[in-house]
Design a protein around this motif. Sequence first.
Motif, PDB file in Angstrom:
ATOM      1  N   LEU A   1       2.686  13.374   2.277  1.00 38.63           N
ATOM      2  CA  LEU A   1       2.305  12.095   1.694  1.00 38.63           C
ATOM      3  C   LEU A   1       1.382  11.294   2.600  1.00 38.63           C
ATOM      4  O   LEU A   1       0.539  10.527   2.118  1.00 38.63           O
ATOM      5  CB  LEU A   1       3.555  11.272   1.375  1.00 38.63           C
ATOM      6  N   THR A   2       1.520  11.451   3.903  1.00 41.18           N
ATOM      7  CA  THR A   2       0.642  10.715   4.829  1.00 41.18           C
ATOM      8  C   THR A   2      -0.803  11.163   4.725  1.00 41.18           C
ATOM      9  O   THR A   2      -1.722  10.403   5.036  1.00 41.18           O
ATOM     10  CB  THR A   2       1.120  10.905   6.277  1.00 41.18           C
TER      11      THR A   2
ATOM     12  N   ARG B   1       0.618  14.861  -3.324  1.00 39.11           N
ATOM     13  CA  ARG B   1       1.095  13.744  -4.160  1.00 39.11           C
ATOM     14  C   ARG B   1       1.563  14.248  -5.515  1.00 39.11           C
ATOM     15  O   ARG B   1       2.606  13.821  -6.024  1.00 39.11           O
ATOM     16  CB  ARG B   1      -0.015  12.709  -4.329  1.00 39.11           C
TER      17      ARG B   1
ATOM     18  N   PRO C   1       9.110  10.236   3.581  1.00 40.80           N
ATOM     19  CA  PRO C   1       7.669  10.457   3.412  1.00 40.80           C
ATOM     20  C   PRO C   1       7.082  11.629   4.189  1.00 40.80           C
ATOM     21  O   PRO C   1       5.931  12.002   3.961  1.00 40.80           O
ATOM     22  CB  PRO C   1       7.053   9.137   3.885  1.00 40.80           C
TER      23      PRO C   1
ATOM     24  N   GLN D   1      -2.606   6.325   6.946  1.00 41.59           N
ATOM     25  CA  GLN D   1      -1.397   7.053   6.542  1.00 41.59           C
ATOM     26  C   GLN D   1      -0.463   6.144   5.733  1.00 41.59           C
ATOM     27  O   GLN D   1       0.094   6.555   4.706  1.00 41.59           O
ATOM     28  CB  GLN D   1      -0.662   7.580   7.770  1.00 41.59           C
ATOM     29  N   THR D   2      -0.307   4.901   6.215  1.00 40.16           N
ATOM     30  CA  THR D   2       0.542   3.959   5.508  1.00 40.16           C
ATOM     31  C   THR D   2       0.035   3.712   4.094  1.00 40.16           C
ATOM     32  O   THR D   2       0.810   3.718   3.126  1.00 40.16           O
ATOM     33  CB  THR D   2       0.624   2.628   6.273  1.00 40.16           C
TER      34      THR D   2
ATOM     35  N   ASN E   1      -1.736   5.694   2.262  1.00 44.26           N
ATOM     36  CA  ASN E   1      -1.505   6.893   1.455  1.00 44.26           C
ATOM     37  C   ASN E   1      -0.054   6.980   0.979  1.00 44.26           C
ATOM     38  O   ASN E   1       0.222   7.320  -0.176  1.00 44.26           O
ATOM     39  CB  ASN E   1      -1.854   8.147   2.263  1.00 44.26           C
ATOM     40  N   VAL E   2       0.868   6.678   1.881  1.00 44.70           N
ATOM     41  CA  VAL E   2       2.293   6.702   1.528  1.00 44.70           C
ATOM     42  C   VAL E   2       2.596   5.645   0.478  1.00 44.70           C
ATOM     43  O   VAL E   2       3.287   5.912  -0.518  1.00 44.70           O
ATOM     44  CB  VAL E   2       3.172   6.511   2.780  1.00 44.70           C
TER      45      VAL E   2
ATOM     46  N   SER F   1       1.470   6.702  -3.011  1.00 45.53           N
ATOM     47  CA  SER F   1       2.364   7.703  -3.598  1.00 45.53           C
ATOM     48  C   SER F   1       3.660   7.058  -4.086  1.00 45.53           C
ATOM     49  O   SER F   1       4.169   7.381  -5.165  1.00 45.53           O
ATOM     50  CB  SER F   1       2.679   8.804  -2.583  1.00 45.53           C
ATOM     51  N   LEU F   2       4.185   6.143  -3.296  1.00 52.44           N
ATOM     52  CA  LEU F   2       5.438   5.494  -3.657  1.00 52.44           C
ATOM     53  C   LEU F   2       5.265   4.550  -4.849  1.00 52.44           C
ATOM     54  O   LEU F   2       6.177   4.411  -5.671  1.00 52.44           O
ATOM     55  CB  LEU F   2       6.005   4.741  -2.458  1.00 52.44           C
TER      56      LEU F   2
ATOM     57  N   ILE G   1       6.665  -1.267   4.140  1.00 46.22           N
ATOM     58  CA  ILE G   1       6.240  -0.372   3.060  1.00 46.22           C
ATOM     59  C   ILE G   1       6.851  -0.815   1.731  1.00 46.22           C
ATOM     60  O   ILE G   1       6.162  -0.844   0.701  1.00 46.22           O
ATOM     61  CB  ILE G   1       6.611   1.080   3.391  1.00 46.22           C
TER      62      ILE G   1
END
Length: 306
Positions: free
Chosen positions: A114-115, A122, A148, A160-161, A163-164, A167-168, A206
């Motif tokens: 996910l990062t 994803r 993650p 990275q954050t 991207n996570v 996805s969330l 997050i």
Amino acid sequence: MQRRKFLQNTIATSVGASVLPTGAFAFSNLGKAKKYPYQLKYAPHIGMFKNLAGENVLDQLNFMADQGFTAFEDNEMRKRPVAEQEAMAKVMQDRGMEMGVFVAHTIYWKEPNLTSGKKEYRDEFLKEIEASVEVAKRINAKWTTVVPGFVDLHLEHGYQTANVVESLKQAAAILEPHGITMVLEPLNFRDHPGLFLKKSAQAFEICKAVGSPSCKILFDIYHQQITEGNLIPNIEASWDEIAYFQMGDNPGRKEPTTGEINYKNIFKYIHGRRFNGILGMEHGNSQSGKEGELAVIKAYQEVDNF
């Protein structure tokens, strides 16, 4: 893990045999004792009381209920046969037990998913979230665990954050209509080096960015004692985003009273905040056999006495 050994030995030959009660539970006199009135919803897992209750998963659930436990969790629930999921759900319903977390997806322990922001990762994650909705409905679960995965050393932390979070957000859109909450679990650097999500403040950030009731924190007290300590202040600071707790003492990741964490004070604080969720007993037993299982029960009665 112990909670999976039973399935390995029995499911291949007969699902029916694994989900039918044996009738005469191997509980000795303990199973007939008066239920202990726990103040919080502590949730054991399969295998924790197998010597006292026997190998049958339904017997183990009944034994937990007989001792006064009102919740249960199973990381591997989504991998169990449907017939077994349904049978376990019926026992929990009949015995007034709530289902805790199960792991919703494939966790990447050694490579970024996910990062990275890559579409294939994803898509895989979201597909597994959709499948976990069906599992959750089958077993009456409200929470499912999400990790993650590994850091992406080729990307700055901020990317990275982002991207996570994206996805969330998409996963939350799948979960919201069903009233299911994914709980993000920060894990410690000693046992799980290289994972992206480590601290409660990071998980808090997050969850605020995702901005959904279907994305909250699983605060694992064992992991956060190792990573950051300062447990009650950190629980207080991230309280608005915490939906679930797990625990194990440190060092050793065994039952409370075996290590350095003052669980009586922590549980007193959580109870004082009128927490109505589940606290998963995600730890091993410090002693083997029936004596070790009795020690787990005694430990929880001790720390619940506040």
